[in-house]
Design an enzyme around this catalytic site. Structure first.
Site, PDB file in Angstrom:
ATOM      1  N   ASP A  40       0.887  -1.164  -0.051  1.00 34.44           N
ATOM      2  CA  ASP A  40       0.182   0.008  -0.052  1.00 34.44           C
ATOM      3  C   ASP A  40       0.914   1.307   0.120  1.00 34.44           C
ATOM      4  O   ASP A  40       2.078   1.022   0.200  1.00 34.44           O
ATOM      5  CB  ASP A  40      -0.959  -0.158   1.223  1.00 34.44           C
ATOM      6  CG  ASP A  40      -1.771   1.185   1.388  1.00 34.44           C
ATOM      7  OD1 ASP A  40      -2.219   1.659   0.366  1.00 34.44           O
ATOM      8  OD2 ASP A  40      -1.686   1.734   2.473  1.00 34.44           O
TER       9      ASP A  40
ATOM     10  N   ASP B  12      -4.369   5.948  -4.409  1.00 36.27           N
ATOM     11  CA  ASP B  12      -4.242   7.234  -4.859  1.00 36.27           C
ATOM     12  C   ASP B  12      -4.062   7.267  -6.263  1.00 36.27           C
ATOM     13  O   ASP B  12      -4.460   6.263  -7.146  1.00 36.27           O
ATOM     14  CB  ASP B  12      -2.868   7.756  -4.184  1.00 36.27           C
ATOM     15  CG  ASP B  12      -2.869   8.319  -3.242  1.00 36.27           C
ATOM     16  OD1 ASP B  12      -3.907   9.069  -2.754  1.00 36.27           O
ATOM     17  OD2 ASP B  12      -1.817   8.417  -2.240  1.00 36.27           O
TER      18      ASP B  12
END
Lengths: 1187, 344
Positions: free
Chosen positions: A469, A753
């Site tokens: 992540d 993102d």
């Protein structure tokens, strides 16, 4: 509150008599693993992805630790699913036991324990014998009890089996004892229940559905309650749900206005006789549907009115609630579920190995059985008189058949039961080493590494793919306001020491720790020009800062020292608001209708007319405020891509300028937001506001209508500029990434993102470099586009290799072939693949999947951006399935849970956003950089140790057992053993277990040499000593006198061992076995030196180690214009603020005043810690950067 | 939920060597000098040991006489079970060319007799043999009780199949005079066997003690009449019986039958000359294609005259030594090569 349509439909559905089956009052909650703990330690894992919907579990973090998950013996079962079908809906009447008893609802007693004293033995044994190994040994035992084929006495199997089963049973019993203890502790908690119109203390377990209970501040909620009234205005109360979903921020619950009027009036509460009709018990934490009928009116109930068991009441001195779900029916308990056990590849290897060995064993058995048949017919015949006297004749074939089984029994020691136990012990040891490792201890937050699963350690040494992540894992999730562009001018480009000075003079207030803690301390934006512009009174700059001060959902409060504390919902906002504050635009306080700010020293109060909340599709938020002059303005901030479409056409020039700036920011890896405003006409706004109110009251398509209205008003915006916030990398990320890729581990970044942000983080982490031959960006929006892009990338990758552009049909055939075995072609050069969520969704479709995988696996770095949690899991599954590679997923947040669960190894970053990731993980630690040590030291060692252990173990058992095979040729294949029975019994569990274990636990592969610690010595020499002492004890006169038939070896040891030639034979055997190995290893070093041999030689030769060259991040890649928009924000806060629900009560009740401050300040204490630690780290980091 | 106070060090793992995996340890480096010197010394040691063993094994003397064929008529007679009461003797003359010095041991050796069959080995009762309960026959299947249900003493297949030839060694002092070589029937067993494992119920009257039991089917006499000459050598304490009872591991085995009583002519051992074995042939072996021999042997510190251990040591030593040379050669060769490579 008007009863909405939902409630009516609910009632109409209610005409049918609800279906209830008879249920025992004491539902056993099997599977919840609850231990002792000071707090109610049910921590619940919320599952986000649909594939994991059903797999929830409760974990107790305080006590149970990793032991909890270490075995399959827990045998967790879901009980809730079968119950759901039983109860269709629930009808509860307040204060009416008799009425409620009709339905036989579960009471509030919980049973997480699996056994009672009576049921322990049968259930536990049953569970244990479900394990293949145990069942196998049970079969052996049964075989041994058949006198015809028994070649070993029963104790050879029963002693180890009983030992193993007892050990497991004791462990299970202890676990269960603690569960009982915690159950008791929880069940015996006191709570105030309204009984006979009086408040009485009652144990939790005696709380019944329909009871009204009183909760006080900081108390745990005993059951799922319908909130009736509270001490706070509007019947509000605050709960902390950390134990439920890991979120530490407070949640607001509001009682119905009709019930909140009841207040603390006991007599009125006792007369309360509302009937609640609601859904049946379920595990949805964020949904509740129900209807309260009271005093001839009906009120709909939703999740806002419900306080769930497991929550803690905060900031509320008291509240009253009516029990709706109790005990096992509570949402907390309903979420307890099955834990998926992960197995390592060694486990699987061992299983196949064991199968092969069984096959081998059967072969041996058959050979010996045939031998026996032949021997019986040739020679054995003549021995009949010696053996059978006047018994009936046996055919040689039948004798062979019996011999087969006899030999199966004898030879079973090749796979002894102790193998499984030893493996568990070794893994446990390795897990402890991880827990104990000071090099993985994060002192700043006092978080040690934790091996939450004990069974996966050696898998750590085989990781090929890491899925990481970004936020919170690679980055700190700390935002710093770095740059801004106001009206076409960039500010913040100068980072000099002078800036510091400016700040000091500019800050009127004393340096406020708590404030700074919100921002991240190193506020180094001190560009003179911005200060100058402010001082000059540039209206655009003022408007820009005013916007930052007004357009947000930050809450402010003053702590006891009078310092202003911002409670932020997203770190981006915190950074912006604090930046504005540092520039003299200070957000002071807010009420539902006003925002008070200080503009360069002058306090101004704005009327807050509306908050147009952020959500992920809108990607922007706006506020509509009215300044004291009566001007209405809409302030908006959001994604540049979105906001730019909403601009007034007159902004074109500024737009292109700002957009250049934005891409410059994005190129530096900064997170950007575009800032715009709109002046609103009073009349226009009023009309709009009325429409909004209508839409809010609407029952149908409410959300769509509101969204439409938002769109309507957020147009013709005037661009002000853009902000750029830096997302700081975690410490040591670059070094870790470098060394992991040196170890040939591929790191994929999977992030929610934006593509550009992700790419820039990739550059920052050294995963993407300018040296790379090519970076493929897959950003197609349709399947065809994606397919084409992938194909192009592949063509590019393989260059001239025309095989891959052979047209569609050939390609498809090829894919089919490749799906079975994806062949890794050698591709020279470094490539990187960047793919976004949309494309990934298409690429994950079956026919393109393989192209994607093939391409991705050729690339050194893969960045998947804008992926959903589910996609994260899908990517992991894809690699797992088609690559047969061992994968590791590391993440810190709830969105990583699915990925963490699907990877072979899940790692959670602890000390971050909540606990979900950690709870789902197999390992947890505080910093990404510890991954290096976990994989390259612990994992590698574990793997080597386990391999060595297995080799050693199989070696010793083969050596031990195959003697019987060869002896078969001498003893007429009669299944006579060479060793005495006790030696066979004790060989694996006593004589040889400890040295193997010590090696398996303590060996280190420091340059491929064996590593003998004193423990190894103690165990080896100790085992030898034990062997001899047991030997002499068993061969002693005394024990023969007591058990002549079991120990017929009297005198053997002492007479044999006095023979000199015995010792000579032992010596010769040792020499003959050791010498070849030593010679082999010696020659191997000379002839085929391994890397470590070479290193050692070089070390010897040069006496100095070569330092590892670490690459610095390259200069940024300046590419085509791209957006750096990123905003960590959640929906829903705007509404909270406008409703005023989360505003602090002006006059806090005297009882709770102190506590309130205290508990409110927990978050700032936390932030303070963060702050101090981060200061240290940032300083060091800055230094390195500057140097 | 309470927050952990900042800088709370209570969770910091201990800095002990064990927990940090920094225990001091031996690391086995296979350096050239260590390995080669170990090989050299081991090789020399094994060679020396081997030579010593071979020399001492060669110093023993052993005579083995197979009398299965020599006594073929007796063997034939014994093939029929019904002839069990017919006595058959057989004399085997032999010439001892060299005198056997010191203690001479006499063994009987059986070829192809499987004393190591599982059922055979299990078929005995240690409780009975301890003399505590002579009727304890539970493990002795199928030789537990006779057809009339009287418990067999000693029960079991091993006891039933006891070797029961009598072998008398005679020395021909001259062509006419033959004297019996005195053999001791004591000290053939381990002390523990004689005094712990095998015990008679009492020393008074064995026949009384064994009342209510019967002899094994193959035995001519009951247990208390095994040695008619020496009443103490009867019952479970009979040396021949004790020697027979432990099962031999391989189908060809020898068991001690007697040892030379070094008196009179035989003070120094067996002098060279003509001897003969006078054998009362009772034990049938031809039925299972077995053979039997009688062995006379002297012993040294390392056992009998088997050369195996000595040879094994010699071979191991030689191989180790050769290996060490080979390894040295390879090592030096590669080393010089590497050095030249580095110097370039």
């Amino acid at each position: 509150m008007a009863p909405p349509a939902m409630g009516q439909s609910f009632m109409s559905a209610n005409v049918k008599k609800p279906l209830f089956h008879k249920r025992s009052n004491q539902q056993e909650v099997i599977g919840g693993e609850i231990g002792v703990g000071e707090e109610l330690s049910y921590l619940l894992l919320v599952n986000f992805s649909p594939i994991h919907r059903a797999k929830c579990r409760i974990i107790n973090e305080a006590t149970r630790g990793y032991l909890l998950r270490s075995g399959e013996r827990s045998g967790v079962t879901m009980f809730c699913s079968e119950k759901k079908s039983l109860e269709v809906e629930r009808i509860v009447k307040a204060n009416d036991h008799e009425y409620n008893e009709k339905f036989q609802y579960a009471d509030n007693r919980i049973h997480t324990s699996k056994y009672s004293i009576l049921t322990f033995l049968p259930i536990n044994l049953f569970e244990q014998f479900q394990r293949v190994a145990n069942a196998y040994f049970l079969c052996l035992l049964i075989l041994q009890l058949i006198p015809e084929i028994s070649s070993l006495t029963w104790f050879t199997t029963i002693v180890p089996l009983v030992l193993v089963i007892t050990m497991t049973a004791v462990k299970d019993a202890t676990d269960d004892f603690f569960r009982h203890k915690s159950d008791n502790q929880v069940n015996n908690r006191q709570s105030e229940v309204l009984i006979d119109s009086k408040l009485q203390n009652e144990k939790w377990m005696n709380v019944k559905v329909g009871d009204i209970i009183k909760l006080e501040n900081n108390q745990f909620v005993a059951a799922d309650l319908l909130l009736l009234s509270s001490s706070e205005p509007h019947g509000l109360c605050y709960v902390e749900t950390a134990e439920l979903d890991g979120e530490t921020n407070l949640k607001v619950r509001q009682a119905l206005s009709v019930t909140s009027e009841l207040g603390a009036d006991i007599s009125r509460l006792a007369r309360f006789d509302g009937i609640v009709v609601c859904e049946a018990p379920n595990n949805k934490l964020d949904k509740f549907m129900g209807l309260l009928s009271w005093k001839d009116s009906k009120h709909s109930l939703n999740n806002e009115k419900i306080i769930l068991r497991g929550c803690i009441l905060r900031n509320t001195s008291w509240c009253f609630g009516m029990v709706i779900f109790a005990g096992p029916d509570t949402k907390l308990m309903q979420n307890s579920g099955k834990t998926k056990f992960k197995r390592t590849s060694i486990d699987r290897l061992m299983n196949t190995l064991v199968l092969w060995i069984f096959g081998f064993l059967i072969c041996l058995g058959i050979i010996l059985a045939i031998g026996n048949s032949i021997w019986e017919s040739q020679i054995g015949d003549q021995f009949r008189t010696f053996l059978f006297w006047n018994e009936g004749e046996k055919s040689s074939v039948f004798s062979g058949f019996l011999t087969f089984w006899s030999y199966i029994i004898i030879l079973n020691t090749v796979v002894p039961i102790s193998l499984y136990v030893s493996m568990e012990v070794i893994r446990l040891g390795h897990s402890y080493f991880i827990n104990w490792d000071r090099k993985m201890y994060y002192s700043q937050k006092a978080i040690p590494a934790e091996a939450r699963t004990t069974t996966l350690n050696e898998e750590l040494g085989q990781i090929e793919y890491i899925f990481s992540d970004k936020t919170g894992t690679l980055t700190q999730n700390i935002m710093t306001f770095k740059r801004c562009s106001i009206n076409g001018r960039i500010y913040g480009e100068v980072h000099d020491a002078l800036g510091q000075k400016t700040e000091v003079t500019q800050e009127k207030k004393p340096v406020d720790f708590s404030v700074k803690s919100q921002v991240g301390r190193e506020f180094q934006f001190f560009d003179h020009s911005l200060m100058e512009s402010i001082e000059l009174g540039d209206p655009k700059v003022h408007e820009f800062l005013r916007l930052l001060t007004l357009c947000h959902t930050v809450m402010s409060e003053e702590n006891s020292a009078g310092e202003l504390i911002y409670q932020v919902q997203s770190p981006d906002e915190g950074a912006l608001v604090t930046a504005a504050r540092n520039f003299g635009f200070i957000f002071k306080s807010r009420t539902p209708d006003t925002i008070t700010i200080e503009e360069l020293g002058t306090p101004v109060t704005y009327q807050l007319l509306a908050i147009l909340d952020f959500n992920n599709t809108r990607k922007r938020m706006s506020v509509i405020v009215q300044n004291p002059e009566g001007q209405i303005k809409l302030y908006s901030k959001g994604a540049d891509t979105i906001l730019f479409e909403k601009l007034h056409p007159s902004n074109e020039d500024l737009l292109s300028l700002t957009s250049d700036h934005l891409s410059e920011f994005a190129g530096e890896g900064l997170r950007t937001l575009a800032i715009a405003y709109r002046d609103l006409d009073d009349k226009y706004f009023k009309e709009w506001h009325k429409m909004l109110e209508d839409a809010n009251a609407a029952t149908e398509e409410r959300d769509e209508r509101i969204a439409g209205l938002y769109e309507e008003i957020e147009r013709d915006l005037m661009l002000l500029g853009a902000t750029a916030v830096e997302d700081k990398l975690q410490e040591g990320v670059i070094e870790t990434v470098t060394s992991l890729s040196l170890a040939n581990i591929k790191i994929w970044v999977l992030t929610g993102d934006k593509q550009e942000t992700a790419i820039n983080i990739g550059y920052a982490c050294n995963m993407l470099t300018d040296d790379m031959n090519d970076i493929f960006v897959i950003a197609g929006n349709t399947a065809v586009e994606v397919r084409e892009e992938l194909r192009k990338a592949k063509e590019n990758l393989f260059g001239q290799n025309s095989n891959f552009s052979n047209g569609h049909v050939v390609g498809e055939k090829k894919q089919q072939l490749e799906l079975d075995s994806v062949v890794e072609e050698t591709v020279t050069g470094d490539y990187a693949l960047i793919i976004n969520g949309h494309s990934l969704a298409h690429a994950l479709e079956s026919d393109v999947k393989n192209d994607l995988l093939e391409l991705a696996c050729m690339c050194k770095t893969v960045v998947c951006c804008r992926v959903t949690p589910l996609q994260k899991a899908q990517v992991v599954e894809l690699v797992k399935k088609y690559r047969n590679a061992v994968t590791l997923a590391i993440g810190d947040g709830a969105n990583d849970v699915s990925m963490i669960k699907s990877a072979h190894i899940g790692v959670g970053i602890s000390g971050q956003e909540g606990l979900q990731a950690v709870l789902a993980s197999d390992y947890s630690f505080a910093q990404f950089r510890y991954l290096q040590r976990l994989l390259l030291v612990h994992g590698r060692w574990s793997y080597f140790r386990m391999c060595k252990f297995l080799c050693y173990f199989f070696y010793k058992n083969f050596a031990f057992t195959l003697v019987h095979f060869w002896f078969g040729f001498f003893c007429g294949f009669s299944a006579q053993t060479v060793y005495d029975q006790w030696f066979i019994t004790l060989f694996n569990i006593v004589y040889t277990s400890l040295p193997v274990l010590a090696m398996g636990i303590f060996d280190q592969i420091a340059l491929d040499t064996s590593y003998w610690t004193f423990i190894n010595h103690v165990f080896i020499w100790g085992s030898i000593a034990i062997y001899f002492s047991i030997l002499f004890a068993m061969h002693s006169n005394g024990i023969f006198g007591i058990f002549p038939n079991q120990f017929p070896f009297v005198g053997n040891a002492r007479h044999s061992l006095t023979q000199k030639c015995i010792w000579l034979v032992i010596l010769l055997t040792t020499v003959a076995s050791v010498m070849p190995v030593v010679a082999f290893r010696f020659l191997k070093v000379d002839l085929y030196p391994t890397l470590s041999d070479q290193i050692r030689q070089r070390q010897k030769a040069q006496k100095k180690a070569r330092p590892l060259s670490s690459r610095r991040p390259r200069t940024r890649r300046s590419s085509s214009r791209r957006s750096g928009y990123a905003f960590a924000h959640q929906e829903g806060y705007g509404e909270l603020i406008t409703s005023g629900k989360n505003m602090r009560a002006k006059n806090p009740p005297p009882t709770s005043g102190l506590e309130k401050t205290h508990y409110n300040s927990t978050s700032w204490i936390e932030n303070l810690c963060k702050k101090t630690t981060d200061t240290v780290s940032s300083i060091s980091q800055d230094k390195t950067v500057k140097l | 939920m309470e927050e952990t106070p900042p800088h709370c060090l209570s969770r910091l793992p201990d800095n002990s060597a064990l927990k940090q995996q920094e225990l001091p340890a031996h690391q086995l480096y296979f350096t050239a000098t260590r390995v080669l010197s170990a090989f050299f010394t081991m090789g020399i040691f094994c060679l020396c040991m081997g030579i010593i063993l071979i020399v001492s094994a060669r110093s023993t003397q052993e005579i083995e006489i197979n009398y299965t064929r020599t006594c073929a008529n007796c063997a034939k007679l014994r093939e029929t079970a019904s002839n069990f009461d017919k006595e058959c003797t057989c004399s085997i003359p032999f010439y001892l060319s060299e005198k056997m010095m010191g203690n001479v041991y006499m063994y009987y050796k059986l070829h192809g007799f499987h004393q190591n069959l599982y059922r055979y080995i299990q078929s005995r009762s240690n409780r009975q043999l301890m003399g505590k309960d002579v009727k304890a026959v539970e493990d002795c299947s199928p030789f537990k009780t006779s057809n009339s249900n009287t418990p067999i003493v000693p029960c079991g297949a091993i006891a039933n199949s006891m070797f029961n030839d009598t072998i008398i060694l005679s020395y021909n002092i001259n062509s006419s005079a033959q004297i019996k070589v005195p053999m001791l029937k004591s000290g053939l067993t381990w002390w523990t066997d004689k005094y712990i494992k095998f015990q008679n119920p009492s020393f008074k009257n064995l026949a009384d003690e064994f009342r209510g039991t019967t002899k094994p089917p193959n035995w001519p006499n009951p247990i208390y009449e095994l040695d008619e000459k020496d009443p103490r050598n009867n019952g479970f304490l009979n040396e021949d019986f004790i020697v027979w009872m432990p099962g031999a591991a391989f189908p060809t085995f020898k068991k001690l039958y007697g040892r030379l009583n070094q008196t009179h002519h035989f003070k120094e051992g067996l002098p060279a000359g003509n001897y003969s074995f006078n054998i009362t042939y009772n034990f049938p072996v031809t039925r299972f294609q077995g053979e039997k021999s009688v062995v006379l042997s002297t012993l040294t510190w390392c056992g009998g005259n088997s050369l195996f251990l000595g040879l094994a040591y010699t071979v191991t030593g030689a191989v180790t030594w050769l290996a060490s040379f080979a390894m040295m050669a390879i090592h030096t060769m590669l080393k010089s090569k590497k050095r030249s490579f580095f110097h370039q």
